[in-house]
Design a protein around this motif. Sequence first.
Motif, PDB file in Angstrom:
ATOM      1  N   ILE A   1     -17.767 -13.324  -9.608  1.00  0.00           N
ATOM      2  CA  ILE A   1     -18.176 -12.064  -8.984  1.00  0.00           C
ATOM      3  C   ILE A   1     -16.978 -11.500  -8.226  1.00  0.00           C
ATOM      4  N   VAL A   2     -16.744 -10.213  -8.413  1.00  0.00           N
ATOM      5  CA  VAL A   2     -15.634  -9.535  -7.745  1.00  0.00           C
ATOM      6  C   VAL A   2     -16.206  -8.548  -6.734  1.00  0.00           C
ATOM      7  N   VAL A   3     -15.722  -8.627  -5.492  1.00  0.00           N
ATOM      8  CA  VAL A   3     -16.117  -7.675  -4.451  1.00  0.00           C
ATOM      9  C   VAL A   3     -14.849  -6.990  -3.963  1.00  0.00           C
ATOM     10  N   GLY A   4     -14.680  -5.723  -4.325  1.00  0.00           N
ATOM     11  CA  GLY A   4     -13.504  -4.956  -3.916  1.00  0.00           C
ATOM     12  C   GLY A   4     -13.917  -3.711  -3.161  1.00  0.00           C
ATOM     13  N   GLY A   5     -12.920  -2.865  -2.872  1.00  0.00           N
ATOM     14  CA  GLY A   5     -13.225  -1.602  -2.209  1.00  0.00           C
ATOM     15  C   GLY A   5     -13.173  -1.657  -0.702  1.00  0.00           C
ATOM     16  N   LEU A   6     -12.689  -2.774  -0.130  1.00  0.00           N
ATOM     17  CA  LEU A   6     -12.554  -2.878   1.325  1.00  0.00           C
ATOM     18  C   LEU A   6     -11.093  -2.573   1.676  1.00  0.00           C
ATOM     19  N   PHE A   7     -10.863  -1.477   2.400  1.00  0.00           N
ATOM     20  CA  PHE A   7      -9.505  -0.999   2.640  1.00  0.00           C
ATOM     21  C   PHE A   7      -9.110  -1.164   4.106  1.00  0.00           C
ATOM     22  N   LYS A   8      -7.796  -1.395   4.301  1.00  0.00           N
ATOM     23  CA  LYS A   8      -7.258  -1.572   5.648  1.00  0.00           C
ATOM     24  C   LYS A   8      -5.813  -1.058   5.658  1.00  0.00           C
ATOM     25  N   ASP A   9      -5.485  -0.266   6.670  1.00  0.00           N
ATOM     26  CA  ASP A   9      -4.111   0.234   6.820  1.00  0.00           C
ATOM     27  C   ASP A   9      -3.244  -0.823   7.496  1.00  0.00           C
ATOM     28  N   VAL A  10      -2.007  -0.946   7.020  1.00  0.00           N
ATOM     29  CA  VAL A  10      -1.046  -1.863   7.645  1.00  0.00           C
ATOM     30  C   VAL A  10       0.318  -1.175   7.710  1.00  0.00           C
ATOM     31  N   TRP A  11       1.134  -1.702   8.567  1.00  0.00           N
ATOM     32  CA  TRP A  11       2.520  -1.239   8.644  1.00  0.00           C
ATOM     33  C   TRP A  11       3.390  -2.280   7.953  1.00  0.00           C
ATOM     34  N   VAL A  12       4.279  -1.794   7.070  1.00  0.00           N
ATOM     35  CA  VAL A  12       5.152  -2.702   6.334  1.00  0.00           C
ATOM     36  C   VAL A  12       6.591  -2.236   6.462  1.00  0.00           C
ATOM     37  N   GLU A  13       7.482  -3.196   6.358  1.00  0.00           N
ATOM     38  CA  GLU A  13       8.902  -2.857   6.339  1.00  0.00           C
ATOM     39  C   GLU A  13       9.241  -2.248   4.993  1.00  0.00           C
ATOM     40  N   ALA A  14       9.967  -1.145   5.039  1.00  0.00           N
ATOM     41  CA  ALA A  14      10.291  -0.448   3.801  1.00  0.00           C
ATOM     42  C   ALA A  14      11.753  -0.005   3.823  1.00  0.00           C
ATOM     43  N   THR A  15      12.372  -0.022   2.671  1.00  0.00           N
ATOM     44  CA  THR A  15      13.763   0.414   2.529  1.00  0.00           C
ATOM     45  C   THR A  15      13.810   1.603   1.585  1.00  0.00           C
ATOM     46  N   ARG A  16      14.341   2.696   2.094  1.00  0.00           N
ATOM     47  CA  ARG A  16      14.509   3.873   1.263  1.00  0.00           C
ATOM     48  C   ARG A  16      16.000   3.991   0.908  1.00  0.00           C
ATOM     49  N   LYS A  17      16.296   4.275  -0.337  1.00  0.00           N
ATOM     50  CA  LYS A  17      17.698   4.356  -0.758  1.00  0.00           C
ATOM     51  C   LYS A  17      17.846   5.350  -1.896  1.00  0.00           C
ATOM     52  N   ILE A  18      19.089   5.815  -2.022  1.00  0.00           N
ATOM     53  CA  ILE A  18      19.420   6.709  -3.131  1.00  0.00           C
ATOM     54  C   ILE A  18      19.702   5.848  -4.345  1.00  0.00           C
ATOM     55  N   PHE A  19      19.156   6.259  -5.448  1.00  0.00           N
ATOM     56  CA  PHE A  19      19.274   5.479  -6.673  1.00  0.00           C
ATOM     57  C   PHE A  19      20.740   5.175  -6.987  1.00  0.00           C
ATOM     58  N   LEU A  20      21.045   3.944  -7.273  1.00  0.00           N
ATOM     59  CA  LEU A  20      22.360   3.399  -7.610  1.00  0.00           C
ATOM     60  C   LEU A  20      23.277   3.336  -6.389  1.00  0.00           C
ATOM     61  N   LEU A  21      23.391   4.436  -5.642  1.00  0.00           N
ATOM     62  CA  LEU A  21      24.308   4.440  -4.505  1.00  0.00           C
ATOM     63  C   LEU A  21      23.837   3.497  -3.411  1.00  0.00           C
ATOM     64  N   GLY A  22      22.553   3.412  -3.248  1.00  0.00           N
ATOM     65  CA  GLY A  22      22.043   2.536  -2.206  1.00  0.00           C
ATOM     66  C   GLY A  22      22.292   1.082  -2.497  1.00  0.00           C
ATOM     67  N   ASP A  23      22.622   0.743  -3.742  1.00  0.00           N
ATOM     68  CA  ASP A  23      22.860  -0.647  -4.110  1.00  0.00           C
ATOM     69  C   ASP A  23      24.345  -1.017  -4.093  1.00  0.00           C
ATOM     70  N   LEU A  24      25.200  -0.061  -3.769  1.00  0.00           N
ATOM     71  CA  LEU A  24      26.639  -0.344  -3.753  1.00  0.00           C
ATOM     72  C   LEU A  24      26.973  -1.281  -2.601  1.00  0.00           C
ATOM     73  N   PRO A  25      27.909  -2.228  -2.835  1.00  0.00           N
ATOM     74  CA  PRO A  25      28.320  -3.118  -1.746  1.00  0.00           C
ATOM     75  C   PRO A  25      29.143  -2.363  -0.702  1.00  0.00           C
ATOM     76  N   ILE A  26      29.058  -2.817   0.496  1.00  0.00           N
ATOM     77  CA  ILE A  26      29.801  -2.319   1.661  1.00  0.00           C
ATOM     78  C   ILE A  26      29.364  -0.907   2.025  1.00  0.00           C
ATOM     79  N   VAL A  27      29.522   0.033   1.127  1.00  0.00           N
ATOM     80  CA  VAL A  27      29.216   1.425   1.465  1.00  0.00           C
ATOM     81  C   VAL A  27      27.769   1.782   1.164  1.00  0.00           C
ATOM     82  N   GLY A  28      27.057   0.837   0.552  1.00  0.00           N
ATOM     83  CA  GLY A  28      25.688   1.160   0.140  1.00  0.00           C
ATOM     84  C   GLY A  28      24.761   1.418   1.311  1.00  0.00           C
ATOM     85  N   PHE A  29      25.081   0.800   2.492  1.00  0.00           N
ATOM     86  CA  PHE A  29      24.185   0.979   3.639  1.00  0.00           C
ATOM     87  C   PHE A  29      24.107   2.433   4.066  1.00  0.00           C
ATOM     88  N   ALA A  30      25.172   3.193   3.737  1.00  0.00           N
ATOM     89  CA  ALA A  30      25.166   4.604   4.112  1.00  0.00           C
ATOM     90  C   ALA A  30      24.149   5.386   3.301  1.00  0.00           C
TER      91      ALA A  30
END
Length: 510
Positions: A456-485
Amino acid sequence: MSGWKDDLIKKDICMAAVFLSVWAGVPLRLYGQEEALPLPASEAVHSPLKSIEEAGLSAPPAQVNAVLNTAESFEEAGETVEERPVKTVLDSLEVRDEDIHEALNQIALESGLAIDVDEGVEGRITIYLKDVDVDDALRIILDANNLAYVREGKSVRVMRAQDFEEQFGYPFSRKIQTRMMPLLHTSFHQVEALLNQMKSETGKIFYSEAAKTLILMDAPEPLKAMADLIKELDVPVAIKTFELQHRQAKDIVKDIQGMLTSNVGRIRLDESANHIIVTDTPSRIEEIARRIEELDQPSVEILVETKVLQIILNDEHREGIDWEAIVSDFQSLKFEGFGKREGGSLSLGTVSEEDYVILLDALDTVGMINAVSNVKMTLADGKTGEIVLNSSDLLSAYEREEKEMGAGDGQDITYHITPEVTPEKNVMMRIRPEVVSAGSEKHENAALQIQGGTTIVVGGLFKDVWVEATRKIFLLGDLPIVGFAFRNQGERQRETEIIVFLTPKVIVKE
């Protein structure tokens, strides 16, 4: 009758006085004598009758026979007319399918009453009574034949009931009625106590052992109630012994006690042999047999495996999982008071054993899975267990500190589950969710019947949470050293769905 009396008076007044004194049962007293002169019954009766015949008079045959019978009876007893006693209680009254006149004659002879019977009185009676009141005996045999009587002192006149009503203006049985009821199946001692509780203060109950007949005498209302009870109780009964194989007899008795026919059915318990002996009507015993068969089953328990997952939904599935498209036996259960969503509802359904494995793998595609709990519980058939989701269990590394939590935090959820094993050895699972902190909040119940291995599956119970998230520019965000910018590290609010999986299994204990 008046004609022959007139002739008698004219011919011999003294002789008439003697005859009438005997006929009426009144001793003749001669004036001038200090005491009555009692005559032997034969002389007191036969002498005037003989004189009547010599005088050429004709006495009515019924009166002649009555006087002769009375004379012979008292002569045999050695009693005089004056000494004739009147008994209020008859030692016995025994007649078997005899003419009503014979029964009345027996009462007259034993009681000393002078009983006069009107024309048109007829009927038959069978009765066996001992130590019965004379008036009760008269009422019993007359009521049974729609007859009536009037008594004045030692004289009794018997007539038809309709003649009584025409003469006196009311029915003979207006206040007291009599009912004779043969007992065909039950015994008098089984109903005596009940009848004594039902009869009025003036009511009487007799039982003719030889005729197996119950005689009820009472006012119309209590008489009807007693008669109805006898009809209910005097039914064929059977006795059946049930040998139990799996359950204890004492445990089953309390379940079938209420099925017995009122005042008829009885149960006897033989604990040493684990037997139940039932006495009741044949039809009711059949019903009890079916119920005992249902109850006398091997003891079972239900092992319930529970798994609780909390999925941090990705953007594509932030509205939740479409359970209606995934599960079978889908149900929507109204559930409010938890989280931000208004008009919320839980989604319930079932998946097979194979689909359950596939579903767990597929959940990775809708978000990040956090395993909250994975436990097993064993419940007796029909007993309720609880699955408690504490708010602390739902907090994880993905959430902020408690003081920064959003709506819905600090609330506990309890799933009340009650598994019941069906005769086919399937499981009927009843589920009632509850928000513990909501206090008086009421929620609906759901019930799902599943076969072994189904989840038996019981779903549909929702809860908001705060999560750590990283936003980055595609490809550039993965560059070493300068990627943090080209990256932005922070927290964001995300929706999670809490899913409960219930897998019950029936365990038979021989």
